[in-house]
Each structure stands twice: as structure tokens, then as C-alpha cells.
Design an enzyme around this catalytic site. Structure first.
Site, PDB file in Angstrom:
ATOM      1  N   HIS A  47      10.968   7.557   6.273  1.00  0.00           N
ATOM      2  CA  HIS A  47      10.900   8.950   5.816  1.00  0.00           C
ATOM      3  C   HIS A  47      11.123   9.919   6.982  1.00  0.00           C
ATOM      4  O   HIS A  47      11.771  10.950   6.834  1.00  0.00           O
ATOM      5  CB  HIS A  47       9.516   9.251   5.227  1.00  0.00           C
ATOM      6  CG  HIS A  47       9.192   8.512   3.969  1.00  0.00           C
ATOM      7  ND1 HIS A  47       8.190   7.579   3.894  1.00  0.00           N
ATOM      8  CD2 HIS A  47       9.736   8.582   2.728  1.00  0.00           C
ATOM      9  CE1 HIS A  47       8.117   7.101   2.667  1.00  0.00           C
ATOM     10  NE2 HIS A  47       9.052   7.692   1.941  1.00  0.00           N
ATOM     11  N   GLN A  88      19.138   4.550  -6.842  1.00  0.00           N
ATOM     12  CA  GLN A  88      18.640   5.928  -6.959  1.00  0.00           C
ATOM     13  C   GLN A  88      19.612   6.898  -6.303  1.00  0.00           C
ATOM     14  O   GLN A  88      19.976   7.930  -6.874  1.00  0.00           O
ATOM     15  CB  GLN A  88      17.266   6.022  -6.295  1.00  0.00           C
ATOM     16  CG  GLN A  88      16.774   7.442  -6.047  1.00  0.00           C
ATOM     17  CD  GLN A  88      15.351   7.470  -5.531  1.00  0.00           C
ATOM     18  OE1 GLN A  88      14.421   7.236  -6.268  1.00  0.00           O
ATOM     19  NE2 GLN A  88      15.162   7.768  -4.258  1.00  0.00           N
ATOM     20  N   LEU A 102      11.638  -0.825   5.773  1.00  0.00           N
ATOM     21  CA  LEU A 102      10.405  -0.041   5.641  1.00  0.00           C
ATOM     22  C   LEU A 102      10.271   0.456   4.210  1.00  0.00           C
ATOM     23  O   LEU A 102      11.230   0.871   3.579  1.00  0.00           O
ATOM     24  CB  LEU A 102      10.421   1.147   6.605  1.00  0.00           C
ATOM     25  CG  LEU A 102      10.417   0.810   8.086  1.00  0.00           C
ATOM     26  CD1 LEU A 102      10.084   2.049   8.913  1.00  0.00           C
ATOM     27  CD2 LEU A 102       9.427  -0.293   8.419  1.00  0.00           C
ATOM     28  N   ARG A 125       5.361   0.628   0.065  1.00  0.00           N
ATOM     29  CA  ARG A 125       4.634  -0.489  -0.560  1.00  0.00           C
ATOM     30  C   ARG A 125       4.331  -1.615   0.434  1.00  0.00           C
ATOM     31  O   ARG A 125       3.506  -2.476   0.136  1.00  0.00           O
ATOM     32  CB  ARG A 125       5.420  -1.040  -1.751  1.00  0.00           C
ATOM     33  CG  ARG A 125       5.447  -0.089  -2.940  1.00  0.00           C
ATOM     34  CD  ARG A 125       6.109  -0.723  -4.158  1.00  0.00           C
ATOM     35  NE  ARG A 125       5.934   0.089  -5.355  1.00  0.00           N
ATOM     36  CZ  ARG A 125       6.810   0.985  -5.797  1.00  0.00           C
ATOM     37  NH1 ARG A 125       7.928   1.207  -5.145  1.00  0.00           N
ATOM     38  NH2 ARG A 125       6.569   1.677  -6.901  1.00  0.00           N
TER      39      ARG A 125
HETATM   40  O1  PAF Z   1      12.456   7.786  -3.476  1.00  0.00           O
HETATM   41  C1  PAF Z   1      11.387   8.338  -3.793  1.00  0.00           C
HETATM   42  O2  PAF Z   1      10.423   8.392  -3.042  1.00  0.00           O
HETATM   43  C2  PAF Z   1      11.275   8.950  -5.170  1.00  0.00           C
HETATM   44  O3  PAF Z   1      11.944   8.202  -6.125  1.00  0.00           O
HETATM   45  C3  PAF Z   1      11.712  10.427  -5.224  1.00  0.00           C
HETATM   46  C4  PAF Z   1      13.180  10.575  -4.892  1.00  0.00           C
HETATM   47  C5  PAF Z   1      10.882  11.242  -4.241  1.00  0.00           C
HETATM   48  C6  PAF Z   1      11.492  10.999  -6.625  1.00  0.00           C
HETATM   49  O4  PAF Z   1      10.165  10.915  -7.000  1.00  0.00           O
END
Ligand code: PAF
Length: 286
Positions: A41, A159, A190, A193
Site C-alpha cells: 500500500h 480488480q 504482500l 491477509r
Molecule cells: O483492493 C482493495 O483494497 C479494495 O478492493 C478496494 C479497491 C479498496 C475497494 O474496496
């Protein structure tokens, strides 16, 4: 001393913050997350900084993307350390709304952004409704923050593909930026979870990245060889219960035919103990 971060919990406050940044002529980047932030992140936040003057991270564990039997309740939540990490990185704002703020009508939205057929395969087949939940909350976040760019990790390959397609299909005025997966030195991708894994499961989980490596090593031999090599690694590991293993064309996210040539994305999902993990990598089939 790092600058203080603007902590936003309501949609109105977030809109007011963004309006002031825009009035000052600043470009805005959004980094949507579900918190429990890790180095992956943080890399999204650093990338966001390269593309904008103002970085807004969101932390929201979105109930609409979890199925009835999934891990919504035990999904890791670490708001204090998330905030501290974002301050160190110099993000300007953190949008961390409660569920009632995002979904005032009983914790869900009746109106959905649907992911279509590709939302029902692979992750979507194992997690029905998951991508409708993701696209719905991402649309809401884009509508609230109205960023110039939004940054997503490539680990969640399907996604990222579906978010990009949604932005194109709906002509949303935002540029989507993908950031390569960050891995531990031993290869484990990473993931928030990962902190749910017991030590022995952490070792078992390495089978996912090793399976991808094995597939890459035989990419010259084509799709079926890649699948066989990856499957062999996963099957050797009794602690790993395979959910799916597939090779797709990253341009379309459709299953790659046996004679596929060019970029090939290997996707794997497996349960290690009670924790479901995913990983992927792109290789070239010459
Ligand atoms: O990847 C994620 O953490 C989630 O799917 C997101 C994009 C924040 C949407 O809730």
C-alpha cells in the site's frame, strides 16, 4: 516533523477538503484501500505522490464486496498504525468513513455498478457479487474525491482490469495507475491477509509465488506447460488448497488458448489454512 494529516470521516468533509485543494490548483490522487496497510500500500501512496500534489488515501472495509461466508468480521483493522504510516509518507488526507456514512440505507447500496460477465469468472466465480461490490464502492470513492488519478495494486489483477474497464465504459474522468506487486524477499506477495497466517501456513503460502515462477520458467513451451508446471508445485504442498489456476491474456482477461503467443498472465488463488490468498504474474510466450 511530518505535516499533520487531514482526517476525514464524512462525505461532506471530504468534498469540502477536495474543493479547497482544487481551488488552490492542486492535482489530486486517490489511493483506495481497506486498511491494514503494508509496504505494498505504501508503494501505492508513493506512486500517487509522483502524479499529484495532494494524496488522499481511503481506508474502508467495504462490506459489499464480502460474501456471507467470507472474512469481513476478521479482516484485519489497524486504523492507528495506518494513520501513522500515512503521516510518515506525507499523505495529505485520510478518508476513513464508517459503514453508515458510505451506505446510509442499512449498510448497502441498492444501486450497483455491475462488473458484467468478466466479473463472474476466476475471483468472481469463487466470490459471487465481489466485483459488483468493488466497482460500486470504487465509483462512490471516485465520485466523492473526484481525483485526477487513482492508484491500484497489480496483485488484484482482475480488480485492476475491471476498474480500468469501468472507467473506460462509463467515461469517468480519472486516470487509473497500476503498481507492481510488492513481495517479501522470499517471494510472498504482500497482502493484508498475510497477518492472519500462522508461521507454518506462512511457509506453505510460498507455494503460490513458486508456482508462478515455475510457470514462468517454461513460458517458451506455451500455456499448457505453464499450467502443468504451476499445478505441480501447488499439488506438492498439502497445506495449500487450490481454488483456481489460469492463464489469461492480460489485454482481455479472457482465458488464453493453447496456442496463445505474447503476454500471458498466470493467476492463482488458494486457501492456506483458513486464509484465502491470490497472486499473479505476467510472462511472455514468444
Ligand atoms: O483492493 C482493495 O483494497 C479494495 O478492493 C478496494 C479497491 C479498496 C475497494 O474496496
Amino acid at each position: 516533523m511530518p505535516e499533520p494529516i487531514q482526517s476525514l470521516t464524512t462525505v461532506d468533509d471530504a468534498r469540502a477538503f477536495v474543493a479547497a485543494e482544487r481551488a488552490a490548483g492542486r492535482r489530486i490522487a486517490l489511493v483506495p484501500t481497506m486498511g491494514a496497510l503494508h509496504e505494498g500500500h505504501l508503494e501505492l501512496v508513493r506512486t500517487a505522490r509522483e502524479h499529484a500534489d495532494t494524496v488522499v488515501a481511503s481506508v474502508f472495509v467495504n462490506p459489499m464486496q464480502f460474501g456471507a461466508n467470507e472474512d469481513l468480521d476478521r479482516y484485519p483493522r489497524t486504523p492507528e498504525t495506518d494513520t501513522a504510516q500515512l503521516i510518515v509518507l506525507g499523505a495529505e488526507a485520510l478518508f476513513m468513513p464508517e459503514v453508515e456514512e458510505m451506505y446510509p440505507d442499512g449498510g448497502r447500496s441498492e444501486t450497483l455498478v455491475t462488473a458484467g460477465r468478466l466479473g463472474g469468472v476466476l475471483e468472481g466465480s469463487s466470490r459471487p457479487g465481489h466485483f459488483d461490490g468493488v466497482l460500486t464502492v470504487v465509483t462512490k470513492l471516485l465520485s466523492i474525491i473526484t481525483p485526477d488519478v487513482a492508484v491500484f495494486g497489480e496483485k488484484d489483477a482482475q480488480q485492476l482490469f475491471l476498474v480500468r474497464r469501468m472507467v473506460r465504459d462509463l467515461n469517468l474522468p480519472v486516470r487509473i495507475i497500476g503498481v507492481p506487486t510488492v513481495r517479501e524477499p522470499d517471494g510472498l506477495a504482500l497482502s493484508s491477509r498475510n497477518r492472519l497466517l500462522r508461521p507454518a501456513e506462512r511457509t506453505d503460502a510460498l507455494a503460490l509465488s513458486r508456482a508462478l515462477e515455475a510457470a514462468g520458467a517454461v513460458a517458451a513451451e506455451g500455456v499448457q506447460a505453464m499450467l502443468a508446471a504451476a499445478r505441480a508445485v501447488l499439488e506438492r504442498e498439502p497445506g495449500v488448497e487450490l481454488d483456481y489456476l489460469a492463464v489469461v491474456d492480460p489485454a482481455t482477461f479472457l482465458f488464453a488458448p493453447d496456442d496463445h503467443r505474447g503476454p500471458a498472465q498466470v493467476l492463482v488463488a488458494a486457501r492456506v489454512g483458513s486464509v484465502r490468498l491470490i497472486d499473479n504474474a505476467v510472462f511472455a510466450i514468444a
